[in-house]
Design a protein around this motif. Structure first.
Motif, PDB file in Angstrom:
ATOM      1  N   ALA A 204       0.839  -1.210   0.000  1.00 44.78           N
ATOM      2  CA  ALA A 204       0.000   0.000   0.000  1.00 44.78           C
ATOM      3  C   ALA A 204       0.873   1.259   0.000  1.00 44.78           C
ATOM      4  CB  ALA A 204      -0.926  -0.009   1.220  1.00 44.78           C
ATOM      5  N   LEU A 205       1.965   1.214   0.774  1.00 43.81           N
ATOM      6  CA  LEU A 205       2.848   2.389   0.863  1.00 43.81           C
ATOM      7  C   LEU A 205       3.614   2.634  -0.442  1.00 43.81           C
ATOM      8  CD1 LEU A 205       2.119   2.454   3.851  1.00 43.81           C
ATOM      9  CD2 LEU A 205       4.535   2.726   4.388  1.00 43.81           C
ATOM     10  N   ALA A 206       4.022   1.555  -1.097  1.00 44.39           N
ATOM     11  CA  ALA A 206       4.739   1.719  -2.375  1.00 44.39           C
ATOM     12  C   ALA A 206       3.833   2.380  -3.415  1.00 44.39           C
ATOM     13  CB  ALA A 206       5.225   0.357  -2.881  1.00 44.39           C
ATOM     14  N   MET A 207       2.567   1.929  -3.476  1.00 41.35           N
ATOM     15  CA  MET A 207       1.645   2.513  -4.443  1.00 41.35           C
ATOM     16  C   MET A 207       1.412   3.995  -4.115  1.00 41.35           C
ATOM     17  SD  MET A 207       1.181  -0.250  -6.190  1.00 41.35           S
ATOM     18  CE  MET A 207       2.708  -0.852  -5.526  1.00 41.35           C
TER      19      MET A 207
ATOM     20  N   GLU B   6       7.042 -16.623  -0.591  1.00 41.03           N
ATOM     21  CA  GLU B   6       8.089 -15.637  -0.341  1.00 41.03           C
ATOM     22  C   GLU B   6       7.673 -14.213  -0.708  1.00 41.03           C
ATOM     23  OE1 GLU B   6      11.617 -16.984  -2.317  1.00 41.03           O
ATOM     24  OE2 GLU B   6      11.841 -18.710  -0.992  1.00 41.03           O
ATOM     25  N   GLY B   7       6.411 -14.038  -1.065  1.00 34.21           N
ATOM     26  CA  GLY B   7       5.939 -12.714  -1.471  1.00 34.21           C
ATOM     27  C   GLY B   7       6.059 -11.671  -0.371  1.00 34.21           C
ATOM     28  N   GLY B   8       5.869 -12.085   0.867  1.00 31.53           N
ATOM     29  CA  GLY B   8       5.949 -11.137   1.987  1.00 31.53           C
ATOM     30  C   GLY B   8       7.316 -10.475   2.071  1.00 31.53           C
ATOM     31  N   PRO B   9       8.376 -11.277   2.259  1.00 29.71           N
ATOM     32  CA  PRO B   9       9.722 -10.678   2.273  1.00 29.71           C
ATOM     33  C   PRO B   9      10.055  -9.960   0.960  1.00 29.71           C
ATOM     34  CG  PRO B   9       9.777 -12.925   3.128  1.00 29.71           C
ATOM     35  CD  PRO B   9       8.385 -12.697   2.623  1.00 29.71           C
ATOM     36  N   PHE B  10       9.530 -10.470  -0.162  1.00 29.55           N
ATOM     37  CA  PHE B  10       9.877  -9.884  -1.459  1.00 29.55           C
ATOM     38  C   PHE B  10       9.458  -8.413  -1.558  1.00 29.55           C
ATOM     39  CE2 PHE B  10       9.144  -8.877  -5.943  1.00 29.55           C
ATOM     40  CZ  PHE B  10      10.310  -9.345  -6.543  1.00 29.55           C
ATOM     41  N   VAL B  11       8.284  -8.079  -1.016  1.00 30.23           N
ATOM     42  CA  VAL B  11       7.774  -6.710  -1.188  1.00 30.23           C
ATOM     43  C   VAL B  11       8.386  -5.722  -0.195  1.00 30.23           C
ATOM     44  CG1 VAL B  11       5.585  -7.519  -2.130  1.00 30.23           C
ATOM     45  CG2 VAL B  11       5.747  -7.046   0.326  1.00 30.23           C
ATOM     46  N   GLU B  12       9.200  -6.226   0.737  1.00 35.48           N
ATOM     47  CA  GLU B  12       9.791  -5.339   1.743  1.00 35.48           C
ATOM     48  C   GLU B  12      11.075  -4.685   1.225  1.00 35.48           C
ATOM     49  OE1 GLU B  12       8.660  -6.848   6.091  1.00 35.48           O
ATOM     50  OE2 GLU B  12       9.950  -8.264   5.054  1.00 35.48           O
TER      51      GLU B  12
ATOM     52  N   GLY C 245      11.732  -1.830  -0.075  1.00 37.59           N
ATOM     53  CA  GLY C 245      11.755  -0.963  -1.252  1.00 37.59           C
ATOM     54  C   GLY C 245      11.953  -1.684  -2.576  1.00 37.59           C
ATOM     55  N   ARG C 246      11.915  -3.042  -2.547  1.00 39.21           N
ATOM     56  CA  ARG C 246      12.176  -3.772  -3.790  1.00 39.21           C
ATOM     57  C   ARG C 246      11.164  -3.442  -4.884  1.00 39.21           C
ATOM     58  NH1 ARG C 246      12.915  -8.630  -1.915  1.00 39.21           N
ATOM     59  NH2 ARG C 246      15.150  -8.872  -2.154  1.00 39.21           N
ATOM     60  N   ILE C 247       9.896  -3.175  -4.500  1.00 36.05           N
ATOM     61  CA  ILE C 247       8.867  -2.911  -5.519  1.00 36.05           C
ATOM     62  C   ILE C 247       8.647  -1.417  -5.754  1.00 36.05           C
ATOM     63  CG2 ILE C 247       7.716  -5.127  -5.095  1.00 36.05           C
ATOM     64  CD1 ILE C 247       5.524  -3.495  -3.591  1.00 36.05           C
ATOM     65  N   GLU C 248       9.510  -0.601  -5.147  1.00 34.94           N
ATOM     66  CA  GLU C 248       9.388   0.844  -5.354  1.00 34.94           C
ATOM     67  C   GLU C 248      10.314   1.303  -6.468  1.00 34.94           C
ATOM     68  OE1 GLU C 248      10.044   2.865  -1.639  1.00 34.94           O
ATOM     69  OE2 GLU C 248       8.552   1.649  -0.600  1.00 34.94           O
ATOM     70  N   LEU C 249      10.042   2.470  -7.022  1.00 34.39           N
ATOM     71  CA  LEU C 249      10.939   3.074  -8.010  1.00 34.39           C
ATOM     72  C   LEU C 249      12.347   3.118  -7.442  1.00 34.39           C
ATOM     73  CD1 LEU C 249       8.722   5.940  -9.406  1.00 34.39           C
ATOM     74  CD2 LEU C 249      10.014   4.312 -10.813  1.00 34.39           C
ATOM     75  N   GLY C 250      13.315   2.684  -8.227  1.00 30.95           N
ATOM     76  CA  GLY C 250      14.683   2.593  -7.736  1.00 30.95           C
ATOM     77  C   GLY C 250      15.010   1.217  -7.200  1.00 30.95           C
TER      78      GLY C 250
ATOM     79  N   VAL D  16       6.869  -1.642  -9.096  1.00 31.11           N
ATOM     80  CA  VAL D  16       5.510  -2.120  -9.353  1.00 31.11           C
ATOM     81  C   VAL D  16       4.551  -0.927  -9.336  1.00 31.11           C
ATOM     82  CG1 VAL D  16       3.612  -3.497  -8.415  1.00 31.11           C
ATOM     83  CG2 VAL D  16       5.932  -4.433  -8.425  1.00 31.11           C
ATOM     84  N   ASN D  17       3.739  -0.824 -10.347  1.00 35.11           N
ATOM     85  CA  ASN D  17       2.674   0.182 -10.421  1.00 35.11           C
ATOM     86  C   ASN D  17       3.211   1.600 -10.181  1.00 35.11           C
ATOM     87  OD1 ASN D  17       1.164  -2.055 -10.818  1.00 35.11           O
ATOM     88  ND2 ASN D  17      -0.077  -1.862  -8.968  1.00 35.11           N
TER      89      ASN D  17
END
Lengths: 137, 385
Positions: free
Chosen positions: B171-174, B309-315, B317-322, B327-328
């Motif tokens: 939610a925070l990354a989006m 492993e999706g939980g650790p994966f999204v932590e 800043g991996r899915i944030e710009l940079g 993602v999104n």
């Protein structure tokens, strides 16, 4: 009986049979005459073996909570006064899962794996809903 | 598979209050008209239309826009998975000669018109599963999308130890990305983990901020062959491969032997196989984010990480710009606007054209767009510049 205001199943086709047994205090699922597979929700033929023959077979009524949610804000007007309420997916001993609720457990105390036993709640003269209670043994 | 291309994109303003002031049809026509114009086409050249399920008919789009030569009209009935699945069908249609230029419109007054929860409570046929939901879900209060999917999230937490803070990271990354997008409804409204955790529970484990926005808006794209794309003025984006799939059974969400096997589980390997690529080749992903856990679940089923492993994966800043896999970048359904997933395709095209300024993914060459609909229908498109 005061007027019941929540959504009800429509007693047509296989749902008429399923809820007809519930009214008699029996939880029955379709069981394939060909391969013995249990199924829920009701279907026209067996997706395992293709047989069109089945028997409404009595369940042990025992199962365990497979997963659940606690609805904090109702998104259907009829349930506005019910929230917070819990909805559980119960995995029966026969292997099928059914959506229902565990009536005698506080939502905060629900747990995956909790053993439950079916019971029936007569909500109208025609319809009894299959619900669950915490298993005593 | 012969490649097809996206040659035009269009969108409307996205808003909540005071509402679009346009009809559902007019919103979609505005987006469609912009997409057709951007492609350098005239409406009479659009001979294929694929409307989003239940939001419009090809006939009314054609009559309003002036598509006098319509010969291909079809709708993929997969809810939010329809746009990416429609790219697959549109690509096949143009490459087989069924149509030359196919328009994919989507849009609705999701804020000022009927809300999804109202549609569901008033018209049981609008629910995937129809009479099954009526007879076996609704009597127990299992009535709306966040509830249907929350039981999957709860089970994932049980099996794999996934935590609320990990859903919050999505939610925070989006929301962070939306701060770089002036079209986003949540632009100028940053959010912290404390804000997220303090938001009320709607359907445990889903809090208010795990849920997508309800907004008014429309978006559209135009698809044609690679050969025709070369003759047009815009920079085409190539559809390398697209695929769709359904869970089993698709009409009942509780009785799946493997409850995490969704349509995307089938579609993703098909798409990567056709393209001869793998998830690690991808520069960014536009994941259908109706709810936070669906992002996590789709990241796993696409194969960006292993199941569980999706939980650790999204932590981190991996899915944030940079990060490793942005993602999104538009903010998604969670923080830009709910434009039914068509906005995800529009954003992917812009990334691949390299026109996104401060939210541009550097040197973006390959992107993934996914769709999620109904009780877990899935779709995926691999897009390249």
């Amino acid at each position: 009986m005061t007027e019941y205001s929540l959504p009800l199943p429509v007693l047509e086709g296989h749902s008429a049979d399923f809820y007809g047994f519930c009214k008699e205090g029996e939880l029955r699922f379709q069981r394939c005459d060909g391969c013995g597979a249990w199924r829920h929700v009701p279907r026209e033929l067996c997706a395992e073996c293709g047989s069109w023959d089945w028997t409404w077979t009595r369940s042990s009524g025992k199962g365990e909570v497979f997963t659940y949610t606690v609805v904090g804000r109702a998104l259907h007007p009829a349930f506005a006064d019910s929230a917070p309420y819990a909805v559980s997916v119960v995995e029966m001993e026969e292997g099928v899962r059914m959506l229902s609720r565990v009536a005698d457990v506080d939502p905060a105390e629900l747990e995956i794996g909790m053993r439950v036993q079916v019971d029936f709640e007569a909500v109208t003269e025609e319809i009894s809903l299959p619900i669950f209670r915490r298993a005593t043994v | 598979m012969k490649e097809a291309c996206i040659v035009g994109i269009g969108q409307t303003d996205y808003c909540r209050k005071p509402g679009s002031g346009l009809s559902q049809l007019a919103l979609q026509l505005q987006a469609a008209s912009r997409a057709i114009g951007e492609a350098g086409l005239k409406p009479a050249e659009i001979d294929g239309i694929m409307p989003f399920p239940n939001l419009g008919r090809a006939e009314e789009f054609a009559a309003n826009l002036g598509c006098q030569n319509l010969r291909y009209a079809a709708t993929i009935h997969m809810g939010g998975a329809a746009p990416a699945a429609s790219l697959q069908a549109a690509a096949a249609a143009v490459n087989s000669g069924m149509a030359n230029y196919v328009l994919l419109p989507a849009g609705w007054n999701g804020y000022s018109g009927a809300r999804v929860r109202q549609t569901v409570s008033q018209d049981v046929s609008s629910i995937p599963g129809g009479a099954i939901a009526r007879d076996y879900y609704l009597p127990f209060g299992f009535t709306a999308p966040p509830q249907w999917y929350s039981v999957l999230a709860r089970r994932h937490m049980h099996e794999f130890g996934t935590r609320s803070e990990q859903l919050g990271a999505i939610a925070l990354a989006m929301r962070k990305h939306a701060q770089l997008n002036s079209s986003a409804v949540m632009h100028g409204k940053p959010m912290t983990m404390d804000d997220y955790l303090a938001s009320p529970m709607l359907a445990d484990p889903y809090r208010f901020f795990d849920c997508c926005l309800e907004t008014d808006g429309g978006a559209a794209v135009v698809v044609t062959t690679a050969e025709r794309a070369r003759d047009l003025g815009t920079r085409p984006v190539r559809i390398l491969a697209a695929a769709s799939g359904q869970p089993y059974p698709a009409d009942e969400i509780t009785n799946r032997r493997d409850i995490f096997r969704t349509g995307l589980t089938i579609a993703a390997p098909e798409a990567f196989g056709k393209a001869g690529l793998k998830p690690s080749d991808v520069d960014f992903a536009m994941i259908y984010d109706c709810f936070t856990f669906e992002v996590l679940q789709q990241l796993e089923e696409v194969g960006f990480c292993e199941r569980g492993e999706g939980g650790p994966f999204v932590e981190g800043g991996r899915i944030e710009l940079g990060g490793e896999l942005p993602v999104n970048t538009h903010g998604g359904l969670l923080s830009e606007a709910h434009v039914l997933g068509m906005s995800h395709i529009v954003e992917a095209v812009r990334q691949l054209r390299g026109e996104l300024g401060e939210r541009q993914v550097k040197d973006a060459e390959l992107g993934v767009v996914t769709g999620w609909g109904d009780f877990g229908d899935g779709s995926i498109a691999l897009l390249a510049r």
